[in-house]
Design a protein around this motif. Structure first.
Motif, mmCIF file in Angstrom:
data_model
loop_
_atom_site.group_PDB
_atom_site.id
_atom_site.type_symbol
_atom_site.label_atom_id
_atom_site.label_comp_id
_atom_site.label_asym_id
_atom_site.label_seq_id
_atom_site.Cartn_x
_atom_site.Cartn_y
_atom_site.Cartn_z
ATOM 1 N N GLY A 46 0.541 -1.000 0.036
ATOM 2 C CA GLY A 46 0.537 0.112 0.129
ATOM 3 C C GLY A 46 1.025 1.454 -0.171
ATOM 4 O O GLY A 46 0.470 2.337 -1.119
ATOM 5 N N LYS A 47 1.849 1.611 0.851
ATOM 6 C CA LYS A 47 2.806 2.461 0.777
ATOM 7 C C LYS A 47 3.155 2.192 -0.754
ATOM 8 O O LYS A 47 3.240 3.961 -0.746
ATOM 9 C CB LYS A 47 3.830 1.983 1.985
ATOM 10 N N VAL A 48 4.154 1.675 -1.451
ATOM 11 C CA VAL A 48 4.927 2.556 -2.558
ATOM 12 C C VAL A 48 4.068 2.673 -3.441
ATOM 13 O O VAL A 48 4.524 3.449 -4.888
ATOM 14 C CB VAL A 48 5.650 0.873 -2.860
ATOM 15 N N ALA A 49 2.578 2.093 -3.588
ATOM 16 C CA ALA A 49 1.308 2.098 -4.474
ATOM 17 C C ALA A 49 1.141 3.718 -4.522
ATOM 18 O O ALA A 49 0.947 4.711 -5.023
ATOM 19 C CB ALA A 49 0.419 1.204 -4.161
ATOM 20 N N ALA A 50 0.831 4.356 -2.767
ATOM 21 C CA ALA A 50 0.895 5.530 -2.550
ATOM 22 C C ALA A 50 1.909 6.183 -3.264
ATOM 23 O O ALA A 50 0.602 7.622 -3.588
ATOM 24 C CB ALA A 50 0.006 5.881 -0.799
ATOM 25 N N ASN A 51 2.662 6.325 -2.374
ATOM 26 C CA ASN A 51 3.720 7.170 -2.833
ATOM 27 C C ASN A 51 4.751 7.230 -3.595
ATOM 28 O O ASN A 51 5.194 8.388 -4.528
ATOM 29 C CB ASN A 51 4.618 7.053 -1.207
ATOM 30 N N GLY A 287 -7.510 -2.145 -7.575
ATOM 31 C CA GLY A 287 -8.245 -2.462 -8.316
ATOM 32 C C GLY A 287 -9.543 -1.976 -7.329
ATOM 33 O O GLY A 287 -10.479 -1.486 -7.489
ATOM 34 N N ILE A 288 -9.441 -2.569 -5.910
ATOM 35 C CA ILE A 288 -10.947 -2.104 -5.112
ATOM 36 C C ILE A 288 -10.572 -0.957 -4.485
ATOM 37 O O ILE A 288 -11.291 -0.749 -3.651
ATOM 38 C CB ILE A 288 -10.494 -3.070 -4.013
ATOM 39 N N ALA A 289 -9.803 0.314 -4.661
ATOM 40 C CA ALA A 289 -9.452 1.300 -3.069
ATOM 41 C C ALA A 289 -8.485 1.960 -4.026
ATOM 42 O O ALA A 289 -7.286 1.546 -4.707
ATOM 43 C CB ALA A 289 -8.846 0.662 -1.958
ATOM 44 N N PRO A 290 -8.770 3.252 -4.537
ATOM 45 C CA PRO A 290 -7.871 3.992 -4.686
ATOM 46 C C PRO A 290 -6.246 4.245 -4.165
ATOM 47 O O PRO A 290 -6.464 4.500 -2.965
ATOM 48 C CB PRO A 290 -8.872 5.655 -4.559
ATOM 49 N N PRO A 299 -3.056 -1.618 4.906
ATOM 50 C CA PRO A 299 -3.615 -1.543 3.724
ATOM 51 C C PRO A 299 -4.438 -2.382 3.210
ATOM 52 O O PRO A 299 -5.546 -1.855 2.858
ATOM 53 C CB PRO A 299 -2.861 -1.032 2.244
ATOM 54 N N LEU A 300 -4.990 -3.862 3.553
ATOM 55 C CA LEU A 300 -5.014 -4.603 2.822
ATOM 56 C C LEU A 300 -6.346 -4.530 4.116
ATOM 57 O O LEU A 300 -7.548 -4.805 3.432
ATOM 58 C CB LEU A 300 -4.550 -6.658 2.983
ATOM 59 N N ALA A 301 -6.175 -4.387 5.564
ATOM 60 C CA ALA A 301 -7.482 -4.879 6.327
ATOM 61 C C ALA A 301 -8.023 -3.510 5.904
ATOM 62 O O ALA A 301 -9.244 -3.150 5.682
ATOM 63 C CB ALA A 301 -7.095 -4.501 7.485
ATOM 64 N N LYS A 302 -7.888 -2.337 5.551
ATOM 65 C CA LYS A 302 -8.230 -1.355 5.355
ATOM 66 C C LYS A 302 -9.314 -0.968 3.899
ATOM 67 O O LYS A 302 -10.196 -0.578 4.191
ATOM 68 C CB LYS A 302 -6.985 0.301 5.317
ATOM 69 N N ALA A 303 -8.947 -2.023 3.088
ATOM 70 C CA ALA A 303 -9.238 -2.026 1.697
ATOM 71 C C ALA A 303 -10.665 -2.811 2.019
ATOM 72 O O ALA A 303 -11.549 -2.468 1.251
ATOM 73 C CB ALA A 303 -8.686 -2.805 1.280
ATOM 74 N N MET A 304 -10.661 -3.782 3.215
ATOM 75 C CA MET A 304 -12.672 -4.324 3.418
ATOM 76 C C MET A 304 -13.437 -3.838 4.495
ATOM 77 O O MET A 304 -13.868 -3.520 4.489
ATOM 78 C CB MET A 304 -11.722 -5.628 4.450
#
Length: 471
Positions: A46-51, A287-290, A299-304
């Motif tokens: 999640g961190k590298v995707a966001a940043n 694909g399921i979260a911006p 990040p995985l838990a947050k997406a849920m």
């Protein structure tokens, strides 16, 4: 100091293992998966995707996966030729000589030791979150984080205790540790399977989250250059941390049944399964979260949670704690075996090579190393050292690649598994390693050079005089 002696080699063919061979392909594969799949897939994605890369983090994982997959082939060959403890250190000692072997071993100590400490901090954070949010317990702030007075934290008690427990388990024996690790690996595969099933079939991929797949170049929230093709490369230089650990399989080669067959199989099965999961999870997550909302510790838990799947999110959070535990076990296992190998060869204090008469484990290295790493985990913030672990480990990968080319030029007879098309794949591997590390910041390189200088000082003052060059 005679220059020629710096490149003296150690011949492991006559080495008699003191370990009892207990581990089969399933054990070795689970050790590899346990080391590879951990904080990387549950946090770094999640961190590298966001940043840095956005949805194109998938490409970063592919680049990092190809780089480490070729390195895995190289380790498979060398582990069958030299089925001894010590991993890349022992392989380098047998091929390129003592001074390079010491530098590789010194950086493996960094990789395994600091990885255990860093991962334990993640374990501590997840555990505190559950205790505070789900059970309503109040953890005093002074013992809820490493020494950062400006934040009000002085000692991470949970990280300290977690490391002590893990090394206590390793003290009792590798087979017992492998059994626990196998159970944990099954839990982590279930957890990731649950995330993929929920994300793909119950939530569904939202194409708007994947558009544009490669965000245009720009600055991230920290003011760094990101996105575009450079962002993909920059992300790869970080997510390659998520792949580190497959070499933990080779560190227990002396404890494997029929190691010329089981060790290569264990390494390759672990790499194939882990690479598939990284690519699948990173694609599903973005694909399921911006992607810009994924710069969080979970990040995985947050997406849920974003899609009101609270129960699934809680299960994933608990699975993350169990998963990180397995990483601590396998990386701790690798740490003790590398320290044992260095001490056995006289480059570190010989006491660290003592084997327990009952448990047949390097108990002194385990006790001393466990206490040292536990203190680091308790007191030192290690988030900035993740890239240092990367550059040190990739230095080892680069060196063993050169070792295989050396064996080919020397026309050494094959011994078990051999890298196919070595004159093509190994140079590609060396190029990809240089490409990935080129994206690391200058500060990381300065820290790496400082670590190497400290290692050279230890070698000059102790290791060179006491090295046991012949097995």
């Amino acid at each position: 100091m005679v220059i020629k002696e710096l490149f003296r080699k150690k011949y492991y063919e006559s080495e008699c293992s003191v370990f009892e061979p207990k581990l089969g392909v399933l054990d070795l594969t689970s050790i590899g998966i346990g080391a590879i799949i951990g904080a990387g897939i549950f946090v770094i994605t999640g961190k590298v995707a966001a940043n840095y890369a956005g949805p194109a983090v998938v490409l970063s994982f592919i680049l990092a996966g190809v780089t480490t997959a070729i390195s895995a082939l190289i380790y498979s060959e060398l582990s069958t030729r030299y089925p001894v403890a010590g991993s890349a250190y022992s392989y380098t000692y047998a091929t390129l000589g003592e001074i390079l072997a010491w530098l590789v071993g010194w950086n493996l100590v960094l990789e395994y030791g600091l990885s255990v400490a860093a991962v334990s901090a993640g374990w501590s954070g997840y555990m505190r979150s559950i205790l505070e949010k789900e059970l309503g317990l109040s953890i005093p702030k002074v013992i809820s984080g490493a020494y950062e007075p400006q934040k009000g934290t002085y000692f991470d008690l949970f990280a300290f205790l977690a490391v002590l427990v893990v090394f206590g388990l390793l003290y009792r024996g590798v087979k017992e540790s492998a059994r626990v690790n196998l159970f944990i690996v099954m839990v982590k595969l279930f957890t990731l399977g649950l995330f993929l099933a929920t994300g793909l079939f119950f939530i569904g991929i939202d194409l708007s989250n994947l558009t544009p797949f490669i965000p245009p170049p720009g600055k991230n929230s920290m003011g760094e250059d990101a996105y575009g093709w450079f962002g993909i490369l920059r992300a790869a230089s970080i997510v390659i941390f998520a792949y580190l650990g497959f070499d933990a399989v080779s560190t227990v080669a002396e404890e494997a049944k029929n190691p010329t067959k089981t060790v290569p199989l264990g390494i390759m099965f672990a790499m194939l399964i882990s690479t598939f999961l990284y690519i699948s999870v990173s694609f599903t997550l973005t694909g399921i979260a911006p992607y810009k909302e994924l710069d969080v510790a979970e990040p995985l838990a947050k997406a849920m949670y974003m899609h009101s799947h609270t129960l699934i999110g809680n299960i994933i959070a608990i699975g993350a704690i169990i998963t990180i535990t397995s990483v601590m076990i396998t990386m701790g296992l690798g740490f003790t075996r590398v320290v044992y190998a260095l001490a056995r060869d006289g480059l570190l204090f010989s006491k660290l090579a003592e084997i327990h008469p009952k448990y047949k484990t390097p108990h002194v290295a385990t006790l001393v190393g466990g206490l040292f790493i536990a203190l680091i985990a308790g007191f030192v913030p290690l988030t900035q050292l993740a890239e240092l672990v990367n550059v040190g480990t990739l230095f080892a990968y680069f060196t063993v690649g050169v070792a295989v080319l050396y064996l080919r030029l020397k026309k050494a007879p094959p011994c078990g598994y051999t890298v196919p098309m070595a004159y093509l794949l190994v140079p590609i591997n060396l190029f990809l390693i240089m490409l990935v590390v080129s994206a690391l910041p200058a500060l990381t390189w300065k820290r790496f050079l400082l670590w190497c200088l400290i290692g050279m000082a230890i070698y000059i003052l102790y290791g060179y005089k006491n090295a046991r060059r012949q097995a």
